[in-house]
Design an enzyme around this catalytic site. Structure first.
Site, PDB file in Angstrom:
ATOM      1  N   VAL A  11       0.830  -1.208   0.000  1.00  0.00           N
ATOM      2  CA  VAL A  11       0.000   0.000   0.000  1.00  0.00           C
ATOM      3  C   VAL A  11       0.863   1.256   0.000  1.00  0.00           C
ATOM      4  O   VAL A  11       0.613   2.206  -0.749  1.00  0.00           O
ATOM      5  CB  VAL A  11      -0.957  -0.004   1.206  1.00  0.00           C
ATOM      6  CG1 VAL A  11      -1.673   1.340   1.336  1.00  0.00           C
ATOM      7  CG2 VAL A  11      -1.964  -1.131   1.077  1.00  0.00           C
ATOM      8  N   THR A 121      -5.166  -0.632   6.984  1.00  0.00           N
ATOM      9  CA  THR A 121      -6.478  -1.129   7.407  1.00  0.00           C
ATOM     10  C   THR A 121      -6.424  -1.381   8.909  1.00  0.00           C
ATOM     11  O   THR A 121      -5.667  -2.230   9.378  1.00  0.00           O
ATOM     12  CB  THR A 121      -6.829  -2.426   6.656  1.00  0.00           C
ATOM     13  OG1 THR A 121      -6.850  -2.155   5.254  1.00  0.00           O
ATOM     14  CG2 THR A 121      -8.184  -2.953   7.095  1.00  0.00           C
ATOM     15  N   GLU A 149      -7.555   2.489   2.054  1.00  0.00           N
ATOM     16  CA  GLU A 149      -7.292   2.216   0.645  1.00  0.00           C
ATOM     17  C   GLU A 149      -8.254   1.147   0.134  1.00  0.00           C
ATOM     18  O   GLU A 149      -8.700   0.283   0.885  1.00  0.00           O
ATOM     19  CB  GLU A 149      -5.837   1.777   0.443  1.00  0.00           C
ATOM     20  CG  GLU A 149      -5.348   0.652   1.356  1.00  0.00           C
ATOM     21  CD  GLU A 149      -5.689  -0.739   0.844  1.00  0.00           C
ATOM     22  OE1 GLU A 149      -6.040  -0.871  -0.354  1.00  0.00           O
ATOM     23  OE2 GLU A 149      -5.616  -1.695   1.629  1.00  0.00           O
ATOM     24  N   LEU A 151      -7.496  -0.810  -2.904  1.00  0.00           N
ATOM     25  CA  LEU A 151      -6.636  -1.204  -4.015  1.00  0.00           C
ATOM     26  C   LEU A 151      -6.699  -2.713  -4.222  1.00  0.00           C
ATOM     27  O   LEU A 151      -6.504  -3.483  -3.290  1.00  0.00           O
ATOM     28  CB  LEU A 151      -5.184  -0.799  -3.740  1.00  0.00           C
ATOM     29  CG  LEU A 151      -4.929   0.680  -3.414  1.00  0.00           C
ATOM     30  CD1 LEU A 151      -3.451   0.898  -3.120  1.00  0.00           C
ATOM     31  CD2 LEU A 151      -5.403   1.575  -4.547  1.00  0.00           C
ATOM     32  N   GLU A 153      -4.894  -5.887  -5.677  1.00  0.00           N
ATOM     33  CA  GLU A 153      -3.591  -6.316  -6.164  1.00  0.00           C
ATOM     34  C   GLU A 153      -3.718  -6.752  -7.612  1.00  0.00           C
ATOM     35  O   GLU A 153      -4.629  -7.462  -7.991  1.00  0.00           O
ATOM     36  CB  GLU A 153      -3.042  -7.454  -5.296  1.00  0.00           C
ATOM     37  CG  GLU A 153      -2.683  -6.997  -3.903  1.00  0.00           C
ATOM     38  CD  GLU A 153      -1.859  -8.014  -3.140  1.00  0.00           C
ATOM     39  OE1 GLU A 153      -0.950  -8.628  -3.725  1.00  0.00           O
ATOM     40  OE2 GLU A 153      -2.142  -8.216  -1.947  1.00  0.00           O
ATOM     41  N   LYS A 205     -13.875   0.326   5.395  1.00  0.00           N
ATOM     42  CA  LYS A 205     -12.899  -0.572   4.764  1.00  0.00           C
ATOM     43  C   LYS A 205     -13.193  -2.031   5.121  1.00  0.00           C
ATOM     44  O   LYS A 205     -13.228  -2.908   4.249  1.00  0.00           O
ATOM     45  CB  LYS A 205     -11.492  -0.181   5.208  1.00  0.00           C
ATOM     46  CG  LYS A 205     -10.412  -1.182   4.867  1.00  0.00           C
ATOM     47  CD  LYS A 205     -10.208  -1.339   3.374  1.00  0.00           C
ATOM     48  CE  LYS A 205      -9.021  -2.249   3.098  1.00  0.00           C
ATOM     49  NZ  LYS A 205      -8.771  -2.438   1.657  1.00  0.00           N
ATOM     50  N   CYS A 261      -5.660  -9.147   2.336  1.00  0.00           N
ATOM     51  CA  CYS A 261      -6.770  -8.329   2.826  1.00  0.00           C
ATOM     52  C   CYS A 261      -7.955  -9.157   3.318  1.00  0.00           C
ATOM     53  O   CYS A 261      -8.287  -9.110   4.502  1.00  0.00           O
ATOM     54  CB  CYS A 261      -7.233  -7.366   1.731  1.00  0.00           C
ATOM     55  SG  CYS A 261      -6.000  -6.129   1.288  1.00  0.00           S
ATOM     56  N   LYS A 264      -7.525 -11.597   6.473  1.00  0.00           N
ATOM     57  CA  LYS A 264      -7.188 -10.858   7.685  1.00  0.00           C
ATOM     58  C   LYS A 264      -8.328  -9.944   8.122  1.00  0.00           C
ATOM     59  O   LYS A 264      -8.640  -9.851   9.319  1.00  0.00           O
ATOM     60  CB  LYS A 264      -5.908 -10.056   7.446  1.00  0.00           C
ATOM     61  CG  LYS A 264      -5.428  -9.215   8.617  1.00  0.00           C
ATOM     62  CD  LYS A 264      -4.052  -8.640   8.353  1.00  0.00           C
ATOM     63  CE  LYS A 264      -4.039  -7.622   7.249  1.00  0.00           C
ATOM     64  NZ  LYS A 264      -4.683  -6.354   7.620  1.00  0.00           N
ATOM     65  N   ARG A 329       0.218 -14.811   0.290  1.00  0.00           N
ATOM     66  CA  ARG A 329      -0.389 -14.833   1.625  1.00  0.00           C
ATOM     67  C   ARG A 329      -1.793 -15.452   1.566  1.00  0.00           C
ATOM     68  O   ARG A 329      -2.633 -15.027   0.781  1.00  0.00           O
ATOM     69  CB  ARG A 329      -0.454 -13.416   2.210  1.00  0.00           C
ATOM     70  CG  ARG A 329       0.894 -12.904   2.673  1.00  0.00           C
ATOM     71  CD  ARG A 329       0.851 -11.465   3.097  1.00  0.00           C
ATOM     72  NE  ARG A 329       0.757 -10.563   1.934  1.00  0.00           N
ATOM     73  CZ  ARG A 329       0.823  -9.231   2.028  1.00  0.00           C
ATOM     74  NH1 ARG A 329       0.969  -8.660   3.212  1.00  0.00           N
ATOM     75  NH2 ARG A 329       0.746  -8.493   0.943  1.00  0.00           N
TER      76      ARG A 329
END
Length: 434
Positions: A11, A121, A149, A151, A153, A205, A261, A264, A329
């Site tokens: 990020v 985040t 954010e 975004l 990937e 978020k 993201c 998690k 991940r």
């Protein structure tokens, strides 16, 4: 404007580079000396399409530079972005030690008014914790803003430069004015800058990622049921996706979601609910189903080989959690590799970008191929874990020549069932029981 970005992970690096692209003077700060030295030499430490072009251009234009000095970054920027890791604790909560540690240091070094922006985040209430950590060590005026954010990937540069929306959580009009000035070049087409309070921004978020994870998981459950009743998930997906209330995106079934993201953030939001005495039952189910979905192909593989995978040579196509990234991940490939190795299978793997990351994580327990075709030499099966474009139209003649046994287990539904059968392959996918 003068901007500093603390943390040059995924990020932070995208944020700093894209902000420099619109003419801002950006300093990126990281404590990793080797990484900073690489970036100073023009080496991009992550794989993200188109980032390298912007990275090089803005370094050459002297709008983007890198340092290990927090003091230098703090002195430079009028707006200071915190793009720091928030790793998952054992209980699923977000670990704020890096965010709050840097906030504490900022308080000790702050000499004049700055806007401190939480880009990471973070759980609801983090802006207040950051503010408290800074206040403990300074009498200078400052504001803390939440600016999550959004975004993807593989599409992060485009998402940053052409955002669908920008969310700014702030209580200070001074901070709001600065953030609107910063982001004005990115919303010329009319997409909104949405101003709200800090807590609502933080929750926005988590809510967005949790909803998308739920949508993916719901479709995977429908796909699993399709196999039970003989329905075709592709037809079901099209049938519901044309409903504007539902939409077409995030309805493609597969072997689960991964990445930095969704896993998690679903766990962190669920844990935050628990801490407030609220049980997110939907998120509990999403997490449970997604974990099971990652090994959805395994029973099909075992059944095909009559329960004996010992010494079966299997090619794994795709290791990253999604295409156009090297991020592994929570990648489903890791779960499948582990299960197949436990069954004594012999694995050869290939991914266009994620090979080094996999090797660093699991070592030499698998063989690493230099191409998708090399991975299939003398193999008994192919297992597809990531929908890279190069896997969509393979040379089936070459595959038949390479393989001892023609069977494909497709975790991403890349092919039409009848087309693969015409090529002489046995074929198993998700939600298409034909």
């Amino acid at each position: 404007m003068k901007i500093s970005v603390i943390g040059t992970g995924y990020v932070g690096l995208v944020t700093g580079t894209c902000l420099a692209e619109t003419g801002n003077e950006v300093v990126c700060v990281d404590i990793n000396e080797h990484k900073v030295a690489q970036m100073q030499q023009g080496i991009v430490p992550i794989y993200e399409p188109h980032l390298d072009v912007l990275f090089e251009r803005n370094i050459n234009a002297k709008r983007l530079r890198f340092t290990t000095s927090l003091e230098e970054g703090l002195a430079h920027g009028d707006i200071i972005f915190l793009a720091l890791p928030t790793p998952e604790n054992e209980d699923g909560s977000a670990d704020l030690k890096y965010v709050l540690g840097v906030a504490d240091e900022i308080g000790k070094k702050l000499q004049e008014y700055k806007v401190i922006v939480d880009k990471s985040t973070v759980p609801v209430g983090t802006a207040e914790k950051v503010s408290e950590a800074i206040k403990r060590n300074t009498i200078c005026d400052f504001d803390v803003v939440s600016n999550p954010e959004f975004l993807r990937e593989g599409f992060a540069v485009d998402d940053f430069l052409k955002p669908e929306r920008i969310v700014v959580g702030a209580s200070s009009q001074r901070a709001i004015d600065l953030m609107q000035k910063l982001y004005k070049p990115f919303v010329r087409s009319g997409n909104p800058i949405i101003i709200m309070d800090e807590r609502s921004a933080e929750l926005t978020k988590y809510a967005a990622n949790a909803f998308l994870a739920t949508k993916i998981t719901f479709m995977n459950e429908i796909a699993n049921f399709c196999e039970k009743v003989g329905a075709d998930v592709d037809k079901v997906r099209i049938g519901i996706g044309t409903d504007s209330r539902i939409g077409k995106r995030f309805l493609f079934p597969g072997i689960g979601y991964g990445g930095s993201c969704f896993p998690k953030d679903v766990k962190a939001l669920y844990k935050s609910g628990k801490e407030e005495g609220y049980n997110f039952e939907i998120l509990e189910a999403v997490e449970k189903v997604n974990q099971a979905q990652k090994t959805n192909l395994l029973p099909k593989i075992e059944n095909y080989f009559k329960g004996n995978l010992e010494n079966k040579k299997i090619a794994i196509w795709g290791l990253a959690f999604k295409p156009e990234t090297d991020d592994i991940r929570e990648a489903p490939s890791l779960s499948i590799i582990k299960e197949l190795l436990d069954k004594k299978a012999i694995l050869t793997v290939f991914d266009p970008e994620a090979m080094n990351n996999i090797k660093n994580k699991i070592g030499d327990v698998v063989e690493y191929a230099s191409s998708m075709y090399e991975a299939t030499v003398d193999t008994d099966a192919i297992v597809i874990c990531t929908e890279w474009s190069i896997f969509r139209t393979p040379n089936f003649i070459k595959l038949r020549e390479n393989m001892n046994n023609q069977v494909i287990f497709d975790g991403r539904n890349l092919y039409e069932v009848e087309d693969i059968k015409k090529e002489g392959f046995d074929y198993f996918s998700i939600g298409r029981n034909f």
